[in-house]
Structure formats: C-alpha cells, structure tokens
Motif scaffolding. Structure first.
Motif, PDB file in Angstrom:
ATOM      1  N   ARG A 199       0.834  -1.212   0.000  1.00 50.96           N
ATOM      2  CA  ARG A 199       0.000   0.000   0.000  1.00 50.96           C
ATOM      3  C   ARG A 199       0.866   1.259   0.000  1.00 50.96           C
ATOM      4  NH1 ARG A 199      -3.058  -3.153   3.581  1.00 50.96           N
ATOM      5  NH2 ARG A 199      -2.243  -2.036   5.406  1.00 50.96           N
ATOM      6  N   GLY A 200       1.979   1.224   0.711  1.00 53.70           N
ATOM      7  CA  GLY A 200       2.876   2.380   0.707  1.00 53.70           C
ATOM      8  C   GLY A 200       3.453   2.649  -0.673  1.00 53.70           C
ATOM      9  N   LYS A 201       3.885   1.591  -1.351  1.00 58.36           N
ATOM     10  CA  LYS A 201       4.417   1.754  -2.705  1.00 58.36           C
ATOM     11  C   LYS A 201       3.329   2.256  -3.658  1.00 58.36           C
ATOM     12  CE  LYS A 201       8.505  -0.046  -1.720  1.00 58.36           C
ATOM     13  NZ  LYS A 201       9.775   0.689  -1.828  1.00 58.36           N
ATOM     14  N   LEU A 202       2.126   1.704  -3.504  1.00 60.39           N
ATOM     15  CA  LEU A 202       1.022   2.127  -4.364  1.00 60.39           C
ATOM     16  C   LEU A 202       0.680   3.592  -4.113  1.00 60.39           C
ATOM     17  CD1 LEU A 202      -1.220   1.467  -6.406  1.00 60.39           C
ATOM     18  CD2 LEU A 202      -2.651   0.744  -4.481  1.00 60.39           C
TER      19      LEU A 202
ATOM     20  N   ALA B 156     -16.728  13.755 -15.106  1.00 57.99           N
ATOM     21  CA  ALA B 156     -16.731  12.327 -15.427  1.00 57.99           C
ATOM     22  C   ALA B 156     -15.464  11.930 -16.185  1.00 57.99           C
ATOM     23  CB  ALA B 156     -17.979  11.973 -16.236  1.00 57.99           C
ATOM     24  N   LEU B 157     -15.013  12.793 -17.099  1.00 63.09           N
ATOM     25  CA  LEU B 157     -13.764  12.533 -17.807  1.00 63.09           C
ATOM     26  C   LEU B 157     -12.594  12.458 -16.831  1.00 63.09           C
ATOM     27  CD1 LEU B 157     -13.674  14.647 -21.105  1.00 63.09           C
ATOM     28  CD2 LEU B 157     -13.157  12.222 -20.860  1.00 63.09           C
ATOM     29  N   LEU B 158     -12.538  13.395 -15.906  1.00 62.13           N
ATOM     30  CA  LEU B 158     -11.454  13.411 -14.929  1.00 62.13           C
ATOM     31  C   LEU B 158     -11.478  12.142 -14.089  1.00 62.13           C
ATOM     32  CD1 LEU B 158      -9.131  15.096 -13.784  1.00 62.13           C
ATOM     33  CD2 LEU B 158     -10.768  16.107 -12.181  1.00 62.13           C
ATOM     34  N   ALA B 159     -12.666  11.703 -13.692  1.00 65.75           N
ATOM     35  CA  ALA B 159     -12.779  10.472 -12.908  1.00 65.75           C
ATOM     36  C   ALA B 159     -12.330   9.261 -13.714  1.00 65.75           C
ATOM     37  CB  ALA B 159     -14.223  10.288 -12.435  1.00 65.75           C
ATOM     38  N   GLY B 160     -12.693   9.226 -15.001  1.00 70.26           N
ATOM     39  CA  GLY B 160     -12.294   8.104 -15.841  1.00 70.26           C
ATOM     40  C   GLY B 160     -10.783   8.011 -15.993  1.00 70.26           C
ATOM     41  N   TYR B 161     -10.131   9.131 -16.215  1.00 76.35           N
ATOM     42  CA  TYR B 161      -8.673   9.101 -16.379  1.00 76.35           C
ATOM     43  C   TYR B 161      -7.961   8.868 -15.045  1.00 76.35           C
ATOM     44  CZ  TYR B 161      -8.696  10.199 -21.303  1.00 76.35           C
ATOM     45  OH  TYR B 161      -8.867  10.110 -22.667  1.00 76.35           O
ATOM     46  N   ALA B 162      -8.563   9.310 -13.941  1.00 76.15           N
ATOM     47  CA  ALA B 162      -7.984   8.996 -12.633  1.00 76.15           C
ATOM     48  C   ALA B 162      -8.019   7.485 -12.391  1.00 76.15           C
ATOM     49  CB  ALA B 162      -8.741   9.738 -11.537  1.00 76.15           C
ATOM     50  N   ALA B 163      -9.136   6.854 -12.766  1.00 75.87           N
ATOM     51  CA  ALA B 163      -9.229   5.397 -12.633  1.00 75.87           C
ATOM     52  C   ALA B 163      -8.218   4.703 -13.539  1.00 75.87           C
ATOM     53  CB  ALA B 163     -10.647   4.935 -12.957  1.00 75.87           C
ATOM     54  N   TRP B 164      -8.016   5.235 -14.741  1.00 75.41           N
ATOM     55  CA  TRP B 164      -7.054   4.669 -15.686  1.00 75.41           C
ATOM     56  C   TRP B 164      -5.636   4.695 -15.126  1.00 75.41           C
ATOM     57  CZ3 TRP B 164      -5.847   1.914 -19.806  1.00 75.41           C
ATOM     58  CH2 TRP B 164      -4.728   2.220 -20.577  1.00 75.41           C
ATOM     59  N   LEU B 165      -5.223   5.823 -14.555  1.00 77.68           N
ATOM     60  CA  LEU B 165      -3.871   5.929 -14.016  1.00 77.68           C
ATOM     61  C   LEU B 165      -3.724   5.119 -12.728  1.00 77.68           C
ATOM     62  CD1 LEU B 165      -3.033   9.683 -14.683  1.00 77.68           C
ATOM     63  CD2 LEU B 165      -2.445   7.671 -16.038  1.00 77.68           C
ATOM     64  N   LEU B 166      -4.780   5.071 -11.914  1.00 76.13           N
ATOM     65  CA  LEU B 166      -4.727   4.227 -10.719  1.00 76.13           C
ATOM     66  C   LEU B 166      -4.606   2.767 -11.108  1.00 76.13           C
ATOM     67  CD1 LEU B 166      -4.923   3.865  -7.658  1.00 76.13           C
ATOM     68  CD2 LEU B 166      -7.418   3.862  -7.895  1.00 76.13           C
ATOM     69  N   LEU B 167      -5.287   2.396 -12.182  1.00 75.14           N
ATOM     70  CA  LEU B 167      -5.184   1.029 -12.701  1.00 75.14           C
ATOM     71  C   LEU B 167      -3.745   0.689 -13.055  1.00 75.14           C
ATOM     72  CD1 LEU B 167      -7.647  -0.415 -15.310  1.00 75.14           C
ATOM     73  CD2 LEU B 167      -5.217  -0.550 -15.754  1.00 75.14           C
ATOM     74  N   TRP B 168      -3.058   1.602 -13.722  1.00 75.38           N
ATOM     75  CA  TRP B 168      -1.670   1.349 -14.095  1.00 75.38           C
ATOM     76  C   TRP B 168      -0.745   1.353 -12.883  1.00 75.38           C
ATOM     77  CZ3 TRP B 168       0.896  -0.485 -18.146  1.00 75.38           C
ATOM     78  CH2 TRP B 168       0.184  -0.647 -19.335  1.00 75.38           C
TER      79      TRP B 168
ATOM     80  N   LEU C  70      -6.851  -5.821 -10.891  1.00 75.24           N
ATOM     81  CA  LEU C  70      -5.471  -5.432 -10.600  1.00 75.24           C
ATOM     82  C   LEU C  70      -5.256  -5.181  -9.109  1.00 75.24           C
ATOM     83  CD1 LEU C  70      -4.792  -3.230 -13.718  1.00 75.24           C
ATOM     84  CD2 LEU C  70      -3.823  -5.455 -13.190  1.00 75.24           C
ATOM     85  N   LEU C  71      -6.294  -4.757  -8.424  1.00 77.44           N
ATOM     86  CA  LEU C  71      -6.176  -4.676  -6.960  1.00 77.44           C
ATOM     87  C   LEU C  71      -6.044  -6.078  -6.370  1.00 77.44           C
ATOM     88  CD1 LEU C  71      -8.749  -1.853  -6.127  1.00 77.44           C
ATOM     89  CD2 LEU C  71      -6.242  -1.718  -6.122  1.00 77.44           C
ATOM     90  N   ALA C  72      -6.713  -7.045  -7.009  1.00 76.42           N
ATOM     91  CA  ALA C  72      -6.529  -8.433  -6.588  1.00 76.42           C
ATOM     92  C   ALA C  72      -5.099  -8.890  -6.857  1.00 76.42           C
ATOM     93  CB  ALA C  72      -7.525  -9.338  -7.318  1.00 76.42           C
TER      94      ALA C  72
END
Length: 476
Positions: free
Chosen positions: A176-179, A211-223, A460-462
């Motif tokens: 979690r710290g690294k993430l 909504a666009l900002l939320a979508g791209y935030a999810a995209w970068l969090l995914l990576w 990916l969280l899994a």
C-alpha cells in the motif's frame, strides 16, 4: 496516520524519486507535454469553432439573400450546415478528424459529411494528434512503468525487503505504501489535464468534464496498481521492467490496433461506390415522376384527383407539380434513411466488437468513455447527421409546399408566366441548430465501458493482494 508504516514507506519512495534525476526529468517532460497539448488543443478548438460559426452565418446569409425564384430552383440551390465543436473535443478529438463536419443539403439527395481534417492535413495527423487524452492514454502509463517498476523488485534485489519484514512491517503495508507513492506520481501527471478540463468544460459541460477526470484517474490508478503488483512478483528490476513494457505494448498499442482491424473485417462496410450503385438501382425502382405512364405515379395522380374531386390536374386547387415534389422527396428520403440506418448498424456492430475487446485491453474501455463524454464518438457524429437530415427534409418539403401553394400549375409549365415567389419566403426558414445529447444520456451510454474499466481495476487490486501474499513468502 502520518507516522503509519504505509505513509513512511510512501515518503521514503518519494524521497528516492526526488533523488532520481531521470524520474524527475520524466515527470517534468510529461507535465510540460500535457500543458502544451492542452494549450494547443484548446487554441485549435477555438479557431475551428469560430471558423465553423462564421461559415454557418455566411451560408445562412447567402441563402436568405437569394432573389425572387421558383421554389424548385431553391431546392437545387441547397444549403450548408456545419457541425459545431463540443468544447471537450479539445481534450479528446476522437473520430472527428476522420469524419466530415460540413453537410450540403439539397433536394433528392442525402449527402455525406465532407471536409474531415485528415483529408485537409498532412499524413502525420493519421498517426495521432497531440491532445491531453493522447498524453494520458499512451505516455502517462509508460512513465509510471519507468517510475514504479522497481518499487518492490528493488527491495527484493537489495535485501531490504527482509529487513522490513523482520521489523514487523506487514507485506500489505509495504504494497500500500508503494502504491500510494506511485499514485501520487500519477496524480501529478493528471494535474495538467485536470486544469485543461477545467478550462474546456467547466462552464459549458461540467458534468462531462468531471466524469472525464474520474475516468482518467481510474485509468492511471489502474496502471499504478499493475506496476506495483507486477513489481512484487519479480526478484530483479530488469525483469519487472521488461514484463511491464511488454504489457504496455500489448495493451496500449497491439490490442487496440488488432481489435480495430478485426472489427472492420468482421463487419465490412460497403464502399462509397457500392452504396451509390445500390441507391441508384433502388431509386430507379421507385418510379419516375416525370413519366406519365409510370405505374406508381399514375396511381398517385388518380388518388390526388379523387381526393380533390376533379378530373384533371389542371383543375386542382394546388399545383400538382408541387405535390409530386412532396411525394417524391418523401419516397427518396425513406430510401436514403434506410441505407443510412444499415450503415450505422454496421458501424455500431464494429463499435460493439471494440467494446467487447475491452476485456483484453482497458484502453478500449477508456477511449469509449473519453470520446463519448467529449462528444467526439460515433453516436455524436450520427446525431449530427440525423439532425442535419431532418433539417434538410423539412427545408425541402417547405419549398415543395411553396411550389404547390404559391404557383399555379399553368404558370409552372409556362416559363413566360409568373413562376417565382417572393424572396421574403427564404427568411422564413429556421436556422440549423445542433442539439447535443443530454448529460444524463451520455453518462448512461458509458456505463458498460465504465463497468469494464472498473472490473480491470478490481482485478489489478486483486493482483496487488496476490503480490502482497508473495512477499510473505520472500526469503528472510
């Protein structure tokens, strides 16, 4: 909370990041690139939108400035309408560069949109435009790969992982710290685009912008989750980097390209020539209003005469040629609409295939969300064409109605008689006004893609959880 193991690990990761000149240079370059992309895209949008508005005003003025004319002359004179640009198109140009934005409206025809930017510009445009969406979709994940590939592999390689575990730090806290640290870097990468979105959509379309900002935030969090999760599975930084680069190449470059080619091959669109031949063949089968012996229009004439209770078209209280124009336009428009529906159905199947391919690459789901919210997707383009066709049909039929009501049948057939109507009638035509989809409609349309993106994030969280489990098995 500031003294928790998670925050201490995140701060230490940031300290290492600040000491890494290559990492700082990469963040700085991406930030500058995103700012430049936002500024240039916004300026291009303003220039293009102003140009289209100017051309639309000019077309309206020229149509209204026509002299006294026969209404059917105005049917063939035609009119131009231009698709206005969505403010968020500056963020994600979508398919706009490949579709036209100008419709020429005339009787007896349904023209396609013309003057797509790709046809007007150099071939470099086909390789992608520098927009904030491109920077976040393609370059930001690559930066996260280089910044975070060694997050946990470095700890294994240097032996500090054993020390951390021996001190009682739990593997989950390390992960979690690294993430948290890498998510902070992702937030910095997102910040310039967020400023650009505030400029582009805050006033006109705040819901879509958020909504666009939320979508791209999810995209970068995914990576960020992917990078940290895979880093936890490797004992050497080099191996983690090679694996992540391979994943980026497949997910961002290869799968979207293969999905597009496969969709085009699975649902083949007819060429322009094939469509024109098919339409011409069906038009010929409809009937010829200029042929008095044509079966359909002979029957139409009988029905009109019976409706008005007269024996000859010369005795009708309205101009029969105007009625012929109204009926002919109705028939041809139905034919054109049927072919347009078939074409859009095929394109919809291609889009559906691309949506399904989002299972193999979350980038496809993100693009679906991004283009829909920016108003640059297939649905928005289709909406413009359908509204343009509705406007064309209304315009042409109003001119045919003028011919039927304002010009007698005898005058219509005699060029030496009065067969023109007053120019003031051209001022009665309403101007074209494109109506974009309501925000609620747009948000509903992206729910399936958002669900796909959310499923990837959960998966990916899994992977992160599994990576933490693998850390427990690290040699002490």
């Amino acid at each position: 909370m500031s003294g928790s193991p998670v925050s201490r690990i995140a701060r230490e990761e940031w300290r290492l990041l600040l000491r890494d000149r290559v990492a700082l240079l990469g963040l700085a370059l991406l930030t500058l690139l995103a700012l430049a992309a936002s500024a240039t895209a916004w300026e291009s949008w303003r220039a293009a939108d102003a140009q289209r508005a100017r051309y639309q005003a000019q077309a309206n003025q020229e149509f209204e400035a026509q002299p006294d004319r026969h209404p059917h002359r105005m049917v063939h004179y035609g009119h131009f309408v231009f698709r206005p640009l969505n403010p968020l198109a500056a963020f994600d140009a979508g398919i706009d560069a490949y579709t036209g934005h100008t419709l020429f409206l005339e009787g007896h025809r349904q023209n396609s949109a013309n003057f797509g930017d790709v046809r007007q510009s150099s071939l470099l445009l086909r390789f992608g435009q520098l927009t904030p969406a491109f920077v976040l979709q393609v370059l930001a994940p690559l930066l996260l790969v280089f910044l975070g590939h060694a997050a946990l592999a470095r700890e294994r390689e240097s032996g500090t992982l054993r020390i951390l575990l021996a001190q009682g730090v739990r593997p989950g806290q390390i992960v979690r710290g690294k993430l948290l640290a890498l998510a902070g870097a992702a937030l910095l990468a997102l910040l310039p685009a967020a400023l650009g979105l505030a400029l582009m959509g805050a006033g006109a379309q705040p819901v879509q912008a958020l909504a666009l900002l939320a979508g791209y935030a999810a995209w970068l969090l995914l990576w960020a989750a992917l990078v940290v999760g895979l880093s936890a599975l490797f004992t050497r930084r080099r191996d983690a980097l090679l694996c992540l680069l391979a994943v980026w190449t497949v997910a961002v470059i290869l799968v979207p390209r293969l999905a597009a080619d496969t969709a085009a091959a699975a649902h083949v669109l007819p060429t322009r020539l094939e469509s024109d031949i098919a339409v011409a063949r069906d038009l010929a089968a409809l009937g010829d209003s200029h042929n008095p012996d044509d079966p359909y229009f002979a029957d139409f004439r009988k029905k009109v005469l019976a409706q008005y209770g007269v024996a000859r078209v010369e005795d009708l209280p309205v101009n029969y040629k105007g009625l012929l124009g109204i009926e002919g336009e109705r028939m041809t428009s139905e034919l054109f609409n049927r072919y347009a529906q078939q074409s859009f159905d095929l394109q919809g199947r291609q889009s559906g295939f691309m949506d399904a391919a989002g299972i193999a690459s979350p980038l496809l789901a993100l693009r679906r969300i991004s283009m829909a919210l920016a108003g640059t997707d297939l649905a928005s383009y289709r909406r413009f064409l359908e509204q343009g066709e509705h406007y064309r049909y209304t315009l042409i039929q109003s001119l045919n109605q003028l011919q039927a009501e304002k010009i007698t049948y005898a005058d219509d057939r005699n060029p030496n008689r009065q067969n023109r109507v007053d120019r003031t009638h051209w001022h009665d035509v309403a101007h074209f006004a494109y109506q974009p989809a309501a925000p609620a409609t747009v948000l509903r349309s992206v729910l399936p893609a958002a669900a796909t993106l959310g499923a990837w994030l959960v998966a990916l969280l899994a992977l992160l959880a599994w990576g933490a489990h693998m850390l427990r098995r690290a040699p002490r």
